[in-house]
Design an enzyme around this catalytic site. Sequence first.
Site, short mmCIF file in Angstrom:
data_model
loop_
_atom_site.label_atom_id
_atom_site.label_comp_id
_atom_site.label_asym_id
_atom_site.label_seq_id
_atom_site.Cartn_x
_atom_site.Cartn_y
_atom_site.Cartn_z
N CYS A 2 12.25 1.07 -8.61
CA CYS A 2 12.97 0.20 -9.53
C CYS A 2 12.22 -1.12 -9.63
O CYS A 2 11.25 -1.35 -8.91
CB CYS A 2 14.40 -0.05 -9.04
SG CYS A 2 15.38 1.45 -8.83
N LEU A 59 15.22 3.14 -11.79
CA LEU A 59 14.73 4.51 -11.82
C LEU A 59 15.75 5.31 -11.01
O LEU A 59 15.84 5.17 -9.79
CB LEU A 59 13.34 4.62 -11.20
CG LEU A 59 12.72 6.01 -11.23
CD1 LEU A 59 12.39 6.42 -12.67
CD2 LEU A 59 11.46 6.08 -10.38
N ALA A 60 16.54 6.13 -11.67
CA ALA A 60 17.66 6.82 -11.03
C ALA A 60 17.18 8.08 -10.32
O ALA A 60 16.78 9.05 -10.96
CB ALA A 60 18.71 7.16 -12.07
N ILE A 61 17.24 8.07 -8.98
CA ILE A 61 16.80 9.21 -8.18
C ILE A 61 17.95 9.74 -7.32
O ILE A 61 18.15 10.94 -7.22
CB ILE A 61 15.59 8.84 -7.31
CG1 ILE A 61 14.37 8.56 -8.19
CG2 ILE A 61 15.27 9.93 -6.28
CD1 ILE A 61 13.12 8.15 -7.45
N ASN A 83 15.18 -2.39 -4.76
CA ASN A 83 14.21 -1.34 -5.08
C ASN A 83 13.94 -0.62 -3.77
O ASN A 83 13.32 -1.18 -2.88
CB ASN A 83 12.92 -1.97 -5.62
CG ASN A 83 11.79 -0.96 -5.75
OD1 ASN A 83 12.04 0.22 -6.00
ND2 ASN A 83 10.57 -1.42 -5.59
N GLY A 84 14.47 0.60 -3.64
CA GLY A 84 14.23 1.26 -2.37
C GLY A 84 15.01 2.53 -2.17
O GLY A 84 15.78 2.97 -3.03
N ASP A 106 22.37 5.46 -2.07
CA ASP A 106 21.89 5.27 -0.70
C ASP A 106 21.73 3.81 -0.35
O ASP A 106 21.62 3.46 0.83
CB ASP A 106 20.56 6.00 -0.50
CG ASP A 106 19.50 5.55 -1.48
OD1 ASP A 106 18.51 4.95 -1.06
OD2 ASP A 106 19.67 5.80 -2.70
N THR A 328 -12.07 -1.15 -4.25
CA THR A 328 -11.67 0.18 -3.82
C THR A 328 -10.31 0.57 -4.39
O THR A 328 -10.08 1.72 -4.77
CB THR A 328 -11.62 0.26 -2.28
OG1 THR A 328 -12.90 -0.09 -1.76
CG2 THR A 328 -11.27 1.65 -1.81
N ARG A 331 -10.80 1.56 -8.06
CA ARG A 331 -11.47 2.86 -8.15
C ARG A 331 -10.49 4.02 -7.93
O ARG A 331 -10.48 5.00 -8.67
CB ARG A 331 -12.58 2.95 -7.10
CG ARG A 331 -13.80 2.10 -7.35
CD ARG A 331 -14.71 2.21 -6.13
NE ARG A 331 -16.00 1.54 -6.32
CZ ARG A 331 -16.93 1.46 -5.38
NH1 ARG A 331 -16.72 2.02 -4.18
NH2 ARG A 331 -18.07 0.84 -5.61
N SER A 353 3.33 11.79 -0.99
CA SER A 353 1.87 11.66 -0.91
C SER A 353 1.44 11.36 0.52
O SER A 353 2.27 11.17 1.40
CB SER A 353 1.38 10.57 -1.87
OG SER A 353 1.89 9.31 -1.50
N GLY A 354 0.13 11.29 0.71
CA GLY A 354 -0.41 11.24 2.07
C GLY A 354 -0.93 9.90 2.54
O GLY A 354 -1.63 9.83 3.56
#
Length: 567
Positions: A2, A59-61, A83-84, A106, A328, A331, A353-354
């Site tokens: 958000c 952003l509704a999750i 935002n979280g 949440d 970096t 890129r 993601s990692g």
Amino acid sequence: MCGILAILRSRGEPSEVRKRALALSCRQRHRGPDWSGICVQHYQTGEGKILNVLAHERLAIVDPHNGAQPLYSENEKIALTVNGEIWNHRELRAQLSEFQFKTESDCEPILYLYQKHGDEFVNKLDGIFAFVVSDSENNSFLAARDPIGVMPMYVGWGRDGSLWFSSEMKTLIDDCERYEEVPPGHYWSSKTNEFRRWYNPSWFDEHIPNTPLDLKVLRESLENSVIKRLMTDVPYGVLLSGGLDSSLVASIVTRHALKRTEDQEKSEAWWPRVHSYSIGLKGSPDLKAAKEVSNFLKTVHHEFTFTVEEGIDALSEVIFHLETYDVTTIRASTPMFFLARRIKAMGVKMVLSGEGADEVFGGYLYFHKAPSPEKFHVETCHKIKLLSKYDCLRANKSTAAWGVEAREPFLDRDFLDVAMSIDPKEKMINKAEGRIEKYIVRKAFDDEENPYLPKHILWRQKEQFSDGVGYGWIDSLKAHAEKEVSDEMFKNAAYRFPYNTPATKEAYYYRTIFQKHFPSDVAAKTVPGGPSIACSTPAALEWEAAWKNMADPSGRAVFGVHSTSEK
């Protein structure tokens, strides 16, 4: 993901401040395109009437039907913009049974934790967050940021004496005399009028740990971290580069995708098929490896390519969203920026993601040269503390540009407690003994009976993302900068950019683009600088004499370490 904006202690005319907040909040609506909200609170002080305004782009999750913000306490005297994601919100709700919750969001427990405990509740939150609580009942406010800085947050000082907080810098540049990043793991309270660090893990003081390695504990800790991050009421996916970190995350996701983690896997998952996403130049190492991993895990895989020309065309927009000129970061962010756009076009709002594994386990190739376990460990501590300015910034802002949220299991606070307490001798790299980078992570997930990944993927050497998407990408960026920046221009770099003077023409080129979007010196000083080799801190340059005169942050700059078999 958000976008939040808070204007606190303003003495402006209420309707004008509200109007200004709405206009500025629009600048970060890409972060939360689903809904907008605003709250205006007035309260009287000894110095006169004060105004607090909280704006939110959602952003509704989780609880997409009822979780619109700002959120309010039962008496509506306390308001929250955040935002979280709060992973332990169910446990917190159980501890706050005396309050009447209005939503399944949440983030709503934050309101009642504040009401019950005051400023000292932030450590109870297990999650990623940047939030502001405005309390008109007690004429106070509190702003806080998550432990590592996964969620971005900036603070600004307005010309009228007001204090501003925002998800992105672009909302502050016109109205604040000064602005800077909110330090991760800190909060700002109106009661103390300063930042205080609330996150105090044992590793933060950089003492050398000696906990013996337990591969089972390490593996289970990462698995639990991934499971937490499957909390969602909307479609999700996994970013898959084919490297170790994203592949392990994807593997763990596929093992838990059939059940909803929100009820301890008691009910069927809403989206049981796991979708994976990768991007690169045509024929890049990442695309080949990602496809192999997807076939092994049986994900629904989506492979995308981009051209060098498309990447160069997007640089200005990428830098605008990133709010940095770090080489970096730019890129690596450009392909991620493209990938997020493709993902959003498919109706997906959240991805795992990692990011973070290389910082925690010394996965960057320059760690091959670490002279001792002690220096290895201290460097990992430094790298984690800087994540909010580099990889967390990249992962968040390049995806948020298209309304997608990235979640990083390797940066879970419980997982960090485990991983950073391990004796650093276990993380040291020794090629002669077959111990490549992140050896203990690979070993922890090397399961012969129920393999997480194919052997050759599990033991694939580290690729920096900007390298793995295609080696021609970096070379083309350098060549383009060489054409755009003349020798005469570069000779005068120190005069044009006395702060963080660019060391290469590529860096100079990015800096000129950044300056067009964010022309003030204040903006330039939000970006860190200093020499680096393969993403190292300046201190690590002492590990190898040859590095001191090199300016390329690419992993390929560490000669004699990277395998050339995939070039």
